[in-house]
Scaffold this motif. Sequence first.
Motif, PDB file in Angstrom:
ATOM      1  N   VAL A 105      -5.397 -13.002 -24.666  1.00  0.00           N
ATOM      2  CA  VAL A 105      -5.646 -12.654 -23.273  1.00  0.00           C
ATOM      3  C   VAL A 105      -6.626 -11.488 -23.190  1.00  0.00           C
ATOM      4  O   VAL A 105      -7.541 -11.477 -22.351  1.00  0.00           O
ATOM      5  CB  VAL A 105      -4.330 -12.309 -22.550  1.00  0.00           C
ATOM      6  CG1 VAL A 105      -4.608 -11.844 -21.121  1.00  0.00           C
ATOM      7  CG2 VAL A 105      -3.395 -13.524 -22.542  1.00  0.00           C
ATOM      8  N   CYS A 106      -6.463 -10.498 -24.072  1.00  0.00           N
ATOM      9  CA  CYS A 106      -7.344  -9.330 -24.071  1.00  0.00           C
ATOM     10  C   CYS A 106      -8.790  -9.735 -24.347  1.00  0.00           C
ATOM     11  O   CYS A 106      -9.715  -9.254 -23.675  1.00  0.00           O
ATOM     12  CB  CYS A 106      -6.869  -8.322 -25.112  1.00  0.00           C
ATOM     13  SG  CYS A 106      -7.914  -6.860 -25.242  1.00  0.00           S
ATOM     14  N   ALA A 107      -8.995 -10.602 -25.320  1.00  0.00           N
ATOM     15  CA  ALA A 107     -10.358 -11.038 -25.644  1.00  0.00           C
ATOM     16  C   ALA A 107     -11.006 -11.727 -24.453  1.00  0.00           C
ATOM     17  O   ALA A 107     -12.186 -11.491 -24.137  1.00  0.00           O
ATOM     18  CB  ALA A 107     -10.341 -11.973 -26.857  1.00  0.00           C
ATOM     19  N   MET A 108     -10.247 -12.571 -23.753  1.00  0.00           N
ATOM     20  CA  MET A 108     -10.783 -13.273 -22.594  1.00  0.00           C
ATOM     21  C   MET A 108     -11.049 -12.304 -21.447  1.00  0.00           C
ATOM     22  O   MET A 108     -12.090 -12.375 -20.783  1.00  0.00           O
ATOM     23  CB  MET A 108      -9.815 -14.374 -22.166  1.00  0.00           C
ATOM     24  CG  MET A 108      -9.647 -15.464 -23.214  1.00  0.00           C
ATOM     25  SD  MET A 108      -8.315 -16.634 -22.835  1.00  0.00           S
ATOM     26  CE  MET A 108      -9.014 -17.491 -21.440  1.00  0.00           C
ATOM     27  N   MET A 109     -10.114 -11.373 -21.214  1.00  0.00           N
ATOM     28  CA  MET A 109     -10.304 -10.394 -20.132  1.00  0.00           C
ATOM     29  C   MET A 109     -11.492  -9.479 -20.417  1.00  0.00           C
ATOM     30  O   MET A 109     -12.260  -9.140 -19.502  1.00  0.00           O
ATOM     31  CB  MET A 109      -9.042  -9.564 -19.947  1.00  0.00           C
ATOM     32  CG  MET A 109      -7.898 -10.290 -19.257  1.00  0.00           C
ATOM     33  SD  MET A 109      -6.503  -9.175 -18.949  1.00  0.00           S
ATOM     34  CE  MET A 109      -5.527 -10.173 -17.810  1.00  0.00           C
ATOM     35  N   ASP A 110     -11.646  -9.083 -21.655  1.00  0.00           N
ATOM     36  CA  ASP A 110     -12.767  -8.233 -22.035  1.00  0.00           C
ATOM     37  C   ASP A 110     -14.095  -8.939 -21.778  1.00  0.00           C
ATOM     38  O   ASP A 110     -15.041  -8.352 -21.219  1.00  0.00           O
ATOM     39  CB  ASP A 110     -12.643  -7.860 -23.512  1.00  0.00           C
ATOM     40  CG  ASP A 110     -13.871  -7.155 -24.050  1.00  0.00           C
ATOM     41  OD1 ASP A 110     -14.120  -5.999 -23.652  1.00  0.00           O
ATOM     42  OD2 ASP A 110     -14.595  -7.762 -24.870  1.00  0.00           O
ATOM     43  N   ASN A 111     -14.179 -10.206 -22.138  1.00  0.00           N
ATOM     44  CA  ASN A 111     -15.399 -10.986 -21.901  1.00  0.00           C
ATOM     45  C   ASN A 111     -15.687 -11.103 -20.411  1.00  0.00           C
ATOM     46  O   ASN A 111     -16.833 -10.927 -19.956  1.00  0.00           O
ATOM     47  CB  ASN A 111     -15.241 -12.372 -22.527  1.00  0.00           C
ATOM     48  CG  ASN A 111     -16.410 -13.284 -22.229  1.00  0.00           C
ATOM     49  OD1 ASN A 111     -17.522 -13.079 -22.700  1.00  0.00           O
ATOM     50  ND2 ASN A 111     -16.160 -14.314 -21.427  1.00  0.00           N
ATOM     51  N   ILE A 112     -14.650 -11.386 -19.636  1.00  0.00           N
ATOM     52  CA  ILE A 112     -14.813 -11.540 -18.181  1.00  0.00           C
ATOM     53  C   ILE A 112     -15.213 -10.213 -17.541  1.00  0.00           C
ATOM     54  O   ILE A 112     -16.112 -10.173 -16.683  1.00  0.00           O
ATOM     55  CB  ILE A 112     -13.517 -12.095 -17.570  1.00  0.00           C
ATOM     56  CG1 ILE A 112     -13.335 -13.564 -17.975  1.00  0.00           C
ATOM     57  CG2 ILE A 112     -13.513 -11.950 -16.051  1.00  0.00           C
ATOM     58  CD1 ILE A 112     -11.963 -14.131 -17.678  1.00  0.00           C
ATOM     59  N   LYS A 113     -14.574  -9.131 -17.946  1.00  0.00           N
ATOM     60  CA  LYS A 113     -14.866  -7.821 -17.368  1.00  0.00           C
ATOM     61  C   LYS A 113     -16.321  -7.423 -17.621  1.00  0.00           C
ATOM     62  O   LYS A 113     -17.020  -6.942 -16.719  1.00  0.00           O
ATOM     63  CB  LYS A 113     -13.921  -6.770 -17.962  1.00  0.00           C
ATOM     64  CG  LYS A 113     -14.087  -5.356 -17.411  1.00  0.00           C
ATOM     65  CD  LYS A 113     -12.994  -4.444 -17.971  1.00  0.00           C
ATOM     66  CE  LYS A 113     -13.093  -3.029 -17.422  1.00  0.00           C
ATOM     67  NZ  LYS A 113     -14.260  -2.295 -17.948  1.00  0.00           N
ATOM     68  N   ARG A 114     -16.801  -7.649 -18.839  1.00  0.00           N
ATOM     69  CA  ARG A 114     -18.189  -7.286 -19.155  1.00  0.00           C
ATOM     70  C   ARG A 114     -19.182  -8.107 -18.333  1.00  0.00           C
ATOM     71  O   ARG A 114     -20.173  -7.572 -17.815  1.00  0.00           O
ATOM     72  CB  ARG A 114     -18.454  -7.489 -20.647  1.00  0.00           C
ATOM     73  CG  ARG A 114     -17.859  -6.380 -21.521  1.00  0.00           C
ATOM     74  CD  ARG A 114     -18.222  -6.567 -22.974  1.00  0.00           C
ATOM     75  NE  ARG A 114     -17.493  -7.655 -23.597  1.00  0.00           N
ATOM     76  CZ  ARG A 114     -18.055  -8.653 -24.260  1.00  0.00           C
ATOM     77  NH1 ARG A 114     -19.363  -8.741 -24.372  1.00  0.00           N
ATOM     78  NH2 ARG A 114     -17.312  -9.590 -24.821  1.00  0.00           N
ATOM     79  N   ASN A 115     -18.912  -9.404 -18.202  1.00  0.00           N
ATOM     80  CA  ASN A 115     -19.815 -10.252 -17.418  1.00  0.00           C
ATOM     81  C   ASN A 115     -19.778  -9.885 -15.941  1.00  0.00           C
ATOM     82  O   ASN A 115     -20.811  -9.900 -15.255  1.00  0.00           O
ATOM     83  CB  ASN A 115     -19.456 -11.726 -17.606  1.00  0.00           C
ATOM     84  CG  ASN A 115     -19.790 -12.236 -18.988  1.00  0.00           C
ATOM     85  OD1 ASN A 115     -20.673 -11.694 -19.659  1.00  0.00           O
ATOM     86  ND2 ASN A 115     -19.095 -13.261 -19.441  1.00  0.00           N
ATOM     87  N   ALA A 116     -18.587  -9.559 -15.432  1.00  0.00           N
ATOM     88  CA  ALA A 116     -18.450  -9.158 -14.025  1.00  0.00           C
ATOM     89  C   ALA A 116     -19.194  -7.849 -13.770  1.00  0.00           C
ATOM     90  O   ALA A 116     -19.842  -7.674 -12.725  1.00  0.00           O
ATOM     91  CB  ALA A 116     -16.976  -9.026 -13.658  1.00  0.00           C
ATOM     92  N   GLU A 117     -19.117  -6.910 -14.693  1.00  0.00           N
ATOM     93  CA  GLU A 117     -19.809  -5.627 -14.533  1.00  0.00           C
ATOM     94  C   GLU A 117     -21.317  -5.812 -14.530  1.00  0.00           C
ATOM     95  O   GLU A 117     -22.041  -5.105 -13.809  1.00  0.00           O
ATOM     96  CB  GLU A 117     -19.389  -4.666 -15.646  1.00  0.00           C
ATOM     97  CG  GLU A 117     -17.968  -4.144 -15.473  1.00  0.00           C
ATOM     98  CD  GLU A 117     -17.488  -3.286 -16.623  1.00  0.00           C
ATOM     99  OE1 GLU A 117     -16.590  -2.460 -16.420  1.00  0.00           O
ATOM    100  OE2 GLU A 117     -18.031  -3.449 -17.747  1.00  0.00           O
ATOM    101  N   THR A 118     -21.803  -6.781 -15.309  1.00  0.00           N
ATOM    102  CA  THR A 118     -23.242  -7.070 -15.308  1.00  0.00           C
ATOM    103  C   THR A 118     -23.692  -7.551 -13.940  1.00  0.00           C
ATOM    104  O   THR A 118     -24.728  -7.121 -13.419  1.00  0.00           O
ATOM    105  CB  THR A 118     -23.575  -8.132 -16.377  1.00  0.00           C
ATOM    106  OG1 THR A 118     -23.221  -7.625 -17.665  1.00  0.00           O
ATOM    107  CG2 THR A 118     -25.051  -8.477 -16.362  1.00  0.00           C
TER     108      THR A 118
END
Length: 450
Positions: A130-143
């Motif tokens: 879950v952390c790996a997926m959330m981290d990926n989503i958070k970085r893309n959302a911040e972009t």
Amino acid sequence: MFIGFDYGTANCSVAMMEQGEPRLLTLENDGIYIPSTLAAPTRESVAEYLFKFRDIKPLDSVGEQVLRRAIALNREECIDLEASDLAFGHSALDLYLQDPSETYYVKSPKSFLGASGLRDVQVSFFEDLVCAMMDNIKRNAETDAQACITDTVIGRPVNFHGRDSEAANQQAENILLKAAKRAGFKNIEFQFEPVAAGLEYEATLTENKTVLVVDIGGGTTDCSLIEMGPRWRGQSNRAQSLLAHSGQRVGGNDLDIALAFKQLMTPFGLGSKTTANIAMPHIQFWNPIAINSVDAQADFYSRSNLATLNQLKKEAQEPEKLARLLEVFHETLGYSIVRHAEEAKIALSEHPQYSVVMNLLSEQLEVDIHFEDMINAIESPKQKMAELVKEAVMQGRVQPDAIFMTGGSARSPILRSAVQETLPNIPVVSGNYFGSVTAGLARWAEVCFK
């Protein structure tokens, strides 16, 4: 900056508030939804990826144990992990389909959260996923947002697994909370997914109403009976407006699995017999496609079961069918079969018949499925969903003025008819099937963090 975060069973999405309205952020290529999937060279690669490339460390000794074991096993297998070896969303599915037997692939890890009997190391592993997926989503959302995201409201079902299983709900919510913290969120709140969807619908109302929100997602069906409208809009304390909730782990995935079992497993031996005229055990055809069950997947893909499958092939009247089931084992084809069923389900919502084509190593299988076949296959999960609708209304002791249906599976005319038959003469309305929960979570985040 704050967002609403729908960590869904089928898809994930996030939204920020912009000029008083929710805006869903881009997460993969140009898309605002990313499938809840992950692919890696091995199961152990997830923990090593977080530590090596994202500088995300475990929070406890169990996590540290999982990390050490992961690194050791990858070294034994001579796997020199690269950051690009982990893939998410559509890219993960593409990687899996290229070589199913050599790819660790997981779809809908949310389905496993709250499962009974999980050991500490398994809970820690799901936290890493879950952390790996959330981290990926958070970085893309911040972009997309061009801002650092620190706060979030995460949606959760009423019940992750069985009804009223508080221990399961607490375990699942703790996994989400720890994963979100490790992914970099500072302030984290939770909100029921149907309540969030109701908040988005409420934004359109000009008068107060009692509304039954029916959220049929990929993994769960959740119902909330809510008083909503101008009287309640923007209030931080909504306790008196929440009249009843019901929920169970039955959703779009269950429809896909049921359709796959009834219509696609016959070529693999379902319904066939041994030379002693004994029916092949149904469990061998259910377990490979029960992709939302940790135990079923572990049982089917175990070494001991390989011996059982080889023995069944020797004893089969139609050994060629059991040979195909052995290919499912060796090539890890369960996810692929369920995906074919999902495609058939979608097509049959608009067409009376659909041909599924499955490519195996040595042959191509074609199975024709008719609309009536799908109705029969999904009868059991459909009835469970209808019972949840009844339960919420009985708890609330009031008839709703309207039924608001949301969630990807709520598009199904079969399920909409089932809800309408359960509560006749009450208007059924819909908004954005996929985005209502996310938008409502962003609205609630504004209440929580502004």
